[in-house]
Structures are given as C-alpha cells and as structure tokens.
Design a protein around this motif. Structure first.
Motif, short mmCIF file in Angstrom:
data_model
loop_
_atom_site.label_atom_id
_atom_site.label_comp_id
_atom_site.label_asym_id
_atom_site.label_seq_id
_atom_site.Cartn_x
_atom_site.Cartn_y
_atom_site.Cartn_z
N TYR A 66 74.67 99.06 77.38
CA TYR A 66 75.49 99.67 76.32
C TYR A 66 76.43 100.70 76.95
O TYR A 66 76.37 100.96 78.16
CB TYR A 66 74.62 100.20 75.19
N TYR A 67 77.27 101.29 76.10
CA TYR A 67 78.42 102.03 76.63
C TYR A 67 78.07 103.24 77.49
O TYR A 67 78.93 103.74 78.21
CB TYR A 67 79.32 102.47 75.47
N ARG A 68 76.83 103.76 77.45
CA ARG A 68 76.54 104.94 78.29
C ARG A 68 76.13 104.56 79.70
O ARG A 68 75.79 105.43 80.51
CB ARG A 68 75.43 105.79 77.66
N ALA A 117 81.40 95.93 70.41
CA ALA A 117 81.31 97.33 70.00
C ALA A 117 80.24 97.60 68.94
O ALA A 117 79.66 98.68 68.92
CB ALA A 117 82.68 97.82 69.54
N VAL A 119 76.91 98.33 67.55
CA VAL A 119 75.71 98.66 68.32
C VAL A 119 74.58 97.68 68.03
O VAL A 119 74.43 97.21 66.90
CB VAL A 119 75.25 100.12 68.09
N GLY A 147 70.93 102.98 72.26
CA GLY A 147 70.52 104.34 71.91
C GLY A 147 69.46 104.29 70.83
O GLY A 147 69.27 103.26 70.17
N GLY A 149 69.46 105.71 67.95
CA GLY A 149 70.05 105.51 66.63
C GLY A 149 70.28 104.03 66.35
O GLY A 149 70.12 103.56 65.21
N SER A 150 70.62 103.30 67.38
CA SER A 150 70.93 101.88 67.22
C SER A 150 69.69 101.05 66.90
O SER A 150 69.82 99.90 66.47
CB SER A 150 71.60 101.34 68.49
N GLN A 153 69.39 99.48 63.42
CA GLN A 153 70.12 98.26 63.06
C GLN A 153 69.16 97.09 62.86
O GLN A 153 68.25 96.88 63.69
CB GLN A 153 71.10 97.89 64.18
N ALA A 180 72.47 110.32 67.27
CA ALA A 180 73.42 109.22 67.11
C ALA A 180 74.69 109.89 66.58
O ALA A 180 74.78 110.20 65.39
CB ALA A 180 72.89 108.18 66.15
N ILE A 181 75.60 110.16 67.45
CA ILE A 181 76.74 111.06 67.19
C ILE A 181 76.14 112.37 66.63
O ILE A 181 75.45 113.07 67.35
CB ILE A 181 77.83 110.43 66.30
C1 LIG Z 1 77.06 98.65 63.79
C2 LIG Z 1 77.77 99.90 64.20
N1 LIG Z 1 77.76 100.98 63.40
C3 LIG Z 1 78.39 102.10 63.78
C4 LIG Z 1 79.04 102.17 65.00
C5 LIG Z 1 79.73 103.46 65.41
N2 LIG Z 1 78.92 104.09 66.46
C6 LIG Z 1 79.23 103.95 67.76
S1 LIG Z 1 78.14 104.74 68.75
C7 LIG Z 1 77.24 105.28 67.44
C8 LIG Z 1 76.03 106.13 67.64
C9 LIG Z 1 74.94 105.41 68.31
O1 LIG Z 1 73.91 106.33 68.61
P1 LIG Z 1 72.73 105.93 69.54
O2 LIG Z 1 72.33 104.53 69.29
O3 LIG Z 1 71.67 106.94 69.43
O4 LIG Z 1 73.38 105.94 71.00
P2 LIG Z 1 73.99 107.18 71.79
O5 LIG Z 1 75.47 107.14 71.54
O6 LIG Z 1 73.37 108.40 71.28
O7 LIG Z 1 73.67 106.94 73.21
C10 LIG Z 1 77.79 104.85 66.25
C11 LIG Z 1 77.26 105.17 64.91
C12 LIG Z 1 79.03 101.01 65.81
N3 LIG Z 1 79.63 100.99 67.00
N4 LIG Z 1 78.37 99.90 65.40
#
Ligand SMILES: Cc1ncc(C[n+]2csc(CCOP(=O)(O)OP(=O)(O)O)c2C)c(N)n1
Ligand SMILES: [Mg+2]
Length: 329
Positions: A66-68, A117, A119, A147, A149-150, A153, A180-181
């Motif tokens: 993932y993006y991090r 994109a 998550v 993450g 937060g994800s 899902q 998560a943000i």
């Molecule tokens: C399905 C979906 N919902 C919302 C987003 C917007 N979004 C991008 S990153 C993010 C937070 C994710 O938090 P977490 O999974 O905890 O990862 P972290 O960024 O903290 O490493 C959100 C809500 C998205 N990319 N995909």
C-alpha cells in the motif's frame, strides 16, 4: 543478544531505512517548494516494512503493498531515481508511467503488482495470487499490507476469509499507526488489537512492535515460513505511529496533540535500530555518518535526475500499466 541475521544483512536493512527516511524528507521539501503535487509518507513505518521485506524471498515471492510502503519498495530494489520519476509524474516511472498518484507502487521486476487507490483492494488481489500459487503447486508466498483503518473495508474481510478457508500462502500485514487520516483506531474497531480480527476469520493473528525491525522480521519470517510450507495465512499487525501528517494535504494539528507526536518520536524506528546495532557493535557512529553522506548524495542525484527527465508522451496515456510489451499490448 543472538542476532537473527548476518551483520552485513542487518547493516543493509539499516541502510534501507535510512535511505527511505532521507528520500521521504526530501519529498516533503519538494512538495513545499511546489515541485511535486502530492506526498504520502513512510516516516515512522520504516522498521515494519524492512522487517517484512527481508522475511520473503525478494524478487521471487509476490508483493501487494500500500501507499506507505516506500521502505519495503526500496528493500525490493526500487531505486531513488525511480521514486523521483514517480513523485514527479515523469516518463519511465515504473509504477504507472506517471499516470497513477505517487506512491501507488508497481514494480514488475520485483513481483510487485500494481494497485488501485481504493483501500484494501490489494487484499483480494493477494488472496487471488495466493490461490493461483496453490493451484500451480508453486512454493511462493504473497505478502500484502493495509492500514488499520482499511481493515474496516468489506473487501479486506472477503480477501482474508477466502485465504483462510483455502489455506492460501498469504501474509496479511496490518500497519496500525492509530489513525486513518483523522479517525482514531477506537472509532474503526471494537477490538483492542487489529490482529484480534483473526479470531473471527479462522487464522492466526499476531500483534507486534513494528517500531523494532528485528521483532518485525522474526514474526514475519515465521508467518512467511508457515505460508510457504502450506499451513495457510497469518495476520501480522505492526504497531507503529505515523510521525507525519497523513499526507502533504493533511493538517494533523486539527485532530492530535503535539505532545502525543513528540512522545512517539522517542520511539522513532531509526533510533531504535541504530541503538540496537551500535549496542551489538554492528554499527559505529563513523559508519552511520558514511551512510548519511551516501544517502544525501543519492537523494540529491535522484532529484536532479527526476527534474531533468521528460514528461510522458501524450499517447502513453493509453498504454497498459503492467503488460509485457507496453507499445503493442
Ligand atoms: C475505499 C476508500 N475509501 C476512502 C479512501 C480515502 N483514503 C485514503 S487513505 C485513507 C485512510 C486509510 O487509513 P489506514 O488504513 O489506517 O492507513 P494509513 O493511511 O493510516 O496508513 C482513506 C480514508 C480510499 N482511498 N479508499
Ligand atoms: Mg492508519
């Protein structure tokens, strides 16, 4: 203590974390200078990522990140130059030829799939790759990360459930950085640890200190070995902290105190790794300085390279992202 890896490998892991940190800091500076449009940071997450990377057979196993995951990508052979092409949306960016957002990785030569994109989509991709490995009778594994937060899902549960039912060779990493943000963990889940979700899905779940690269490596190694030997998937929760705002477009002062951030900075994964390695006589202040110098030179060079690289040609917008022959696919 008994070191789990040769000294040379430990130094390489430290170097990867340091390079990641310095590249990441430069990305923030480039953003503030108006030279890039977006950055999403790995700062604070380096140890968890390097520990995960060194637990797999790099270039042989599959990775759905993932993006991090900048540090993970560097450990898989992604170069500083490639990172700058990616950040700047330049021609030759291996992730998408400059079409995806920065840090939405893909690196074909390292078996890193391209990801979307939304998550947790990579969770079901990883389960699918795991199924393909099993059907083909290969001894590869897949690691995938999201993450905490994800893990709210539906797609995350579906992917993990499928892998647990079919005993697929997947390790599901949950990077728990508490937010998560702006939304704290308590508002995402009623369990204390994200890894506790494993209980309801029928696979082992382990929660580890993701600020310590050796702890993360050892737990990941066990999970990867388990997957490779046909015993099925594992959830590994890496407890970390996001020292920076969520992204270049976030102001974290609106939802958390400076005291909290300062407190977690005391557990900066780079400092922990440095202390451990110096304590074991693997790293010296002189060696550390030499690595710092090398990182600075590499980052400077990569920025120059990225800035002078051309933008993609307009027709490249229609090229495929992952196919073998980009021109004719
Ligand atoms: C399905 C979906 N919902 C919302 C987003 C917007 N979004 C991008 S990153 C993010 C937070 C994710 O938090 P977490 O999974 O905890 O990862 P972290 O960024 O903290 O490493 C959100 C809500 C998205 N990319 N995909
Ligand atoms: Mg998070």
């Amino acid at each position: 203590m008994a070191l789990p890896l040769p000294e040379e490998t430990l130094l390489e892991m430290y170097w990867t974390m340091l390079l990641s940190r310095r590249l990441d800091e430069r990305a923030w500076a480039l953003h503030r200078q108006g030279k890039i449009a977006f950055h999403i940071s790995a700062i604070g997450h380096e140890a968890a990522q390097v520990g995960a990377a060194y637990a797999i057979r790099r270039g042989y196993d599959w990775v759905a990140p993932y993006y991090r995951d900048l540090t993970l990508m560097l450990a898989l052979g992604y170069t500083p130059r490639e990172f700058m092409l990616n950040l700047m949306g330049k021609k030759g960016d291996p992730s998408s030829g400059g079409r995806q957002m920065p840090s939405h990785w893909s690196l074909k030569r390292a078996n890193v799939i391209s990801h979307s994109a939304p998550v947790a989509t990579q969770t079901s991709h990883a389960a699918g790759i795991g199924l393909a490995i099993k059907l083909r009778g290969e001894d590869k594994v897949v690691i995938t990360s999201v993450g905490e937060g994800s893990t709210s899902q539906g797609e995350w549960y579906e992917g993990v459930n499928w892998a647990a039912v079919h005993k697929l060779p997947v390790v599901f990493i949950i990077v728990n950085n508490l937010y998560a943000i702006s939304v704290r963990q308590e508002l995402q889940m009623a369990v204390a640890n994200a890894a506790d979700k494993a209980l309801g899905l029928g696979l082992p779940g382990v929660s580890v200190d993701g600020m310590d690269f050796l702890t993360m490596y050892q737990v990941m190694k066990e999970a990867v070995d388990r997957a490779r030997s046909g015993d099925g998937p594992t959830i590994v929760e890496a407890r970390v902290y996001r020292i920076t705002p969520h992204s270049s477009d976030d102001d974290d002062r609106s939802y958390r105190s400076r005291e909290e951030v300062e407190q977690f900075k005391q557990r900066d994964p780079l400092l922990i790794a440095r202390r451990t390695l110096e304590g074991e006589g693997v790293l010296t202040p002189q060696k550390h300085e030499a690595l710092e110098q090398r990182a600075k030179e590499l980052v400077d060079e990569a920025v120059r390279f990225g800035e002078s690289a051309p933008y993609p040609d307009p027709e490249e917008a229609a090229y495929p992202v992952y196919a073998e022959d980009v021109q004719n696919a």
